[in-house]
Motif scaffolding. Structure first.
Motif, PDB file in Angstrom:
ATOM      1  N   UNK A 236       0.852  -1.092  -0.084  1.00  0.00           N
ATOM      2  CA  UNK A 236       0.104  -0.030  -0.085  1.00  0.00           C
ATOM      3  C   UNK A 236       0.751   1.211  -0.117  1.00  0.00           C
ATOM      4  N   UNK A 237       0.597   2.113  -0.930  1.00  0.00           N
ATOM      5  CA  UNK A 237       1.410   3.315  -1.426  1.00  0.00           C
ATOM      6  C   UNK A 237       0.833   4.470  -0.155  1.00  0.00           C
ATOM      7  N   UNK A 238       1.981   5.109   0.703  1.00  0.00           N
ATOM      8  CA  UNK A 238       1.422   6.272   1.299  1.00  0.00           C
ATOM      9  C   UNK A 238       1.967   7.534   0.503  1.00  0.00           C
ATOM     10  N   UNK A 311       8.696   0.398   6.318  1.00  0.00           N
ATOM     11  CA  UNK A 311       8.311  -0.617   5.436  1.00  0.00           C
ATOM     12  C   UNK A 311       9.466  -1.355   4.744  1.00  0.00           C
ATOM     13  N   UNK A 312      10.152  -2.269   5.138  1.00  0.00           N
ATOM     14  CA  UNK A 312      10.961  -2.970   4.413  1.00  0.00           C
ATOM     15  C   UNK A 312      10.947  -3.326   3.058  1.00  0.00           C
ATOM     16  N   UNK A 397       7.368   4.288   4.438  1.00  0.00           N
ATOM     17  CA  UNK A 397       6.544   3.836   5.601  1.00  0.00           C
ATOM     18  C   UNK A 397       5.275   3.026   5.248  1.00  0.00           C
ATOM     19  N   UNK A 398       5.022   2.314   6.374  1.00  0.00           N
ATOM     20  CA  UNK A 398       3.745   1.770   6.223  1.00  0.00           C
ATOM     21  C   UNK A 398       2.416   2.695   6.453  1.00  0.00           C
ATOM     22  N   UNK A 399       1.643   2.451   5.674  1.00  0.00           N
ATOM     23  CA  UNK A 399       0.475   3.378   5.589  1.00  0.00           C
ATOM     24  C   UNK A 399      -0.397   3.192   7.080  1.00  0.00           C
ATOM     25  N   UNK A 413      -8.574   2.193   5.524  1.00  0.00           N
ATOM     26  CA  UNK A 413      -8.649   1.457   6.910  1.00  0.00           C
ATOM     27  C   UNK A 413      -7.886   0.174   6.760  1.00  0.00           C
ATOM     28  N   UNK A 414      -7.911  -0.351   7.813  1.00  0.00           N
ATOM     29  CA  UNK A 414      -6.861  -1.513   8.049  1.00  0.00           C
ATOM     30  C   UNK A 414      -7.639  -2.681   8.682  1.00  0.00           C
TER      31      UNK A 414
END
Length: 589
Positions: A236-238, A311-312, A397-399, A413-414
């Motif tokens: 998922x793209x931030x 986000x690796x 980064x993680x969203x 949403x997650x």
């Protein structure tokens, strides 16, 4: 089928090592038995579920034009050496030797073998496209096998592989499989999402995961509330912030923060929002010489907002980090920053490092970071004034929930999910490595374009249970239940004369249902009603009919769906039609 002729083997308590709900319930319901770490026997009740999964998968794969074959579980290492995976894959790849000291592997997947078949059999463009699939045993030597069938070492997987002439044709084959997978998961009767995914170690650049939604799932699934966008957390793209960076309003100041080495601790001490802090993550890349020895290392500094996580997968796509990276050692950190970890930042470095800045950090003003002095941080830090403008800005980064959706149609949403299927467009990753070519229209050799498509056959029942259970046990969807209907007979001990009418009524209903194609079982074991009902509620059979002396006298049978809390009465002569109307229809193959 009669229960007395089958094996109904339930437990009141789950084994102590059964950690998650699916593992506990599968053991208690007698679906599986543990043989060793991550290795299970599929008991008759569990095998019926697995066979139903296989049947749906097989019907839809055949419907999509795939051709079934079966490839060996034990494979020669030479094929894996051609692609380099024999050496590159970690200890999850089980390597063995035969009596002649020749190397073999126990297959975790079969790209090499199917590519070898294709290069021998598919010689002309006239033979393409082709899609081969198998439903076969796999083995991955997990370091910590756990959660029963969710993360076992031996498992059954459906893996399919497509071969095409061009990238466009391969992507068309991919879309055929994508639709077949949606039909498969629709027929399972599970709540799922198809999400955009990273291809990982298998390779490729077009990929989707099929995730069964469950609060206990290991994977985070990101989706847009206002659209069809969905991706796993890795993919998922931030989006870059739309706001322009504000002008500085504070001077950079070094402040004491003794013993506060995390952004959260620093923010709490200074009374600042966590989102105004910046965390420093230090990585290193190693560069080898001709002998394969590490000749030099490069240190990297990644800057993320204090409330965000690295986000690796995204980091691994940054130029210079895409060949592999590791976290820097304490020695490397002290050499470049002159400070111990916990107080690091981009200002006042002892030696130069390569800096990668997350999109959010690139537009921050008056931020707080480590001062490269133990026990101290800098507040009021600003780009352009206190340190150069960032040169490398990337999404690393993680969203988080509430971020803008990449499709511009809402916010993200997650939720949690369990991966049970994955499809990839591979391109020529394996065909080039193994020289799998065909002759095109001009008589020239060209590498085949490939795709691969997997479903965790034995993982799927566990995922279904994680999504569908209650305090009494499993709740199977009709399509996956070991039996769709159970007819429970309330018998009067060994009094055959009194029991005869009840037995006859049960056998007649069983016969009618079986002739109508319903997978039903008759429980005539003579168990007490409470114990008998508890067995089938634990096992999770979705439809239950109760026949007793009383119901016969009343001319009505009792019916209860597994999700219902009370039984309803149905006229005896109407029960078969009533059940057929309630059973979930299965789309034709």
């Amino acid at each position: 089928m009669k229960a007395s002729q089958f094996l109904v083997s339930t437990l009141k308590e789950a084994p102590a090592d059964a950690e998650v709900v699916s593992h506990q319930l599968m053991m208690r319901a007698g679906l599986i038995k543990k043989l060793g770490a991550g290795i299970y026997s599929y008991m008759p009740m569990g095998l019926r579920v697995i066979r139903k999964v296989e049947a749906i998968v097989r019907e839809e794969m055949d419907r999509a034009g795939a051709i079934e074959l079966s490839m060996p579980v034990v494979q020669p290492a030479e094929l894996w050496q051609e692609t380099g995976r024999f050496g590159k894959m970690g200890p999850e790849l089980l390597r063995i030797k035969d009596r002649h000291d020749r190397d073999y592997v126990v297959q975790p997947t079969s790209e090499e073998v199917v590519t070898d078949i294709a290069r021998q059999e598919l010689r002309s463009y006239k033979q393409l496209p082709k899609n081969f699939y198998q439903i076969q045993t796999k083995f991955r030597d997990e370091r910590r096998p756990r959660f029963g069938l969710m993360r076992g070492r031996e498992f059954t997987m459906k893996d399919a592989y497509s071969f095409d002439r061009t990238p466009e044709a391969a992507k068309a084959s991919y879309q055929v499989m994508a639709q077949a997978y949606r039909r498969i998961f629709d027929r399972f009767g599970l709540t799922y999402r198809a999400v955009a995914a990273d291809s990982g170690a298998i390779g490729g650049d077009l990929s989707e995961e099929f995730q069964v939604i469950a609060s206990t799932g290991e994977d985070a699934i990101v989706y847009c509330i206002g659209s069809d966008y969905a991706a796993n957390l890795e993919k998922a793209e931030a989006l870059a912030p739309a706001a322009v960076r504000a002008q500085p309003t504070q001077l950079m100041t070094q402040v004491p923060t003794p013993g506060k080495s995390t952004c959260a601790d620093v923010a709490g001490l200074l009374g600042l929002p966590l989102a105004s802090t910046v965390k420093s993550l230090v990585l290193a890349t190693d560069h080898a010489n001709e002998k394969g020895e590490v000749a030099k290392s490069q240190v990297w500094l990644l800057l993320l907002r204090g409330d965000h996580d690295m986000n690796e997968i995204k980091v691994s796509k940054v130029a210079g980090l895409d060949a592999g990276f590791r976290f820097a050692s304490v020695t490397e950190i002290e050499e470049h920053f002159g400070c111990v970890p916990g107080y690091l930042g981009p200002v006042g470095l002892k030696k130069p490092v390569k800096i990668v800045v997350d999109r959010e950090v690139a537009v921050m003003t008056n931020w707080t970071c480590g001062a490269n002095v133990e026990g101290h941080h800098l507040t009021g830090t600003n780009w352009g004034r206190d340190l150069p403008e960032p040169h490398v800005v990337a999404d690393i980064r993680n969203v988080v929930a509430g971020d803008a959706s990449p499709d511009g149609l809402g916010t993200l949403a997650i939720e949690r999910g369990i991966e049970v299927g994955h499809i990839f467009y591979l391109g020529t990753k394996y065909s080039k490595a193994m020289n799998a070519t065909f002759l095109d229209e001009n008589g020239k050799p060209a590498p085949m374009e490939m795709g691969c498509y997997g479903i965790g056959i034995t993982r799927l029942p566990a995922a279904a249970i994680e999504q569908n259970h209650d305090a009494r046990g499993i709740i199977w969807p009709d399509a996956l239940a070991p039996f769709t209907v159970v007819i429970c007979l309330v018998l009067q001990g060994k009094n055959t004369e009194r029991n005869a009418p009840v037995m006859a009524a049960g056998e007649a209903l069983l016969k009618t249902l079986r002739e109508s194609g319903v997978d039903a079982i008759l429980d005539e074991r003579g168990e007490r009603p409470g114990a008998m009902f508890a067995d089938w509620e634990l096992i999770g059979v979705p439809h239950r009919v109760v026949i007793s002396e009383r119901t016969l006298a009343e001319g009505e049978y009792e019916y209860q769906h597994r999700r219902e809390t009370a039984a309803s009465k149905v006229a005896a002569q109407e029960m078969a039609d009533f059940l057929l109307a309630r059973l979930q229809p299965v789309p034709p193959a």
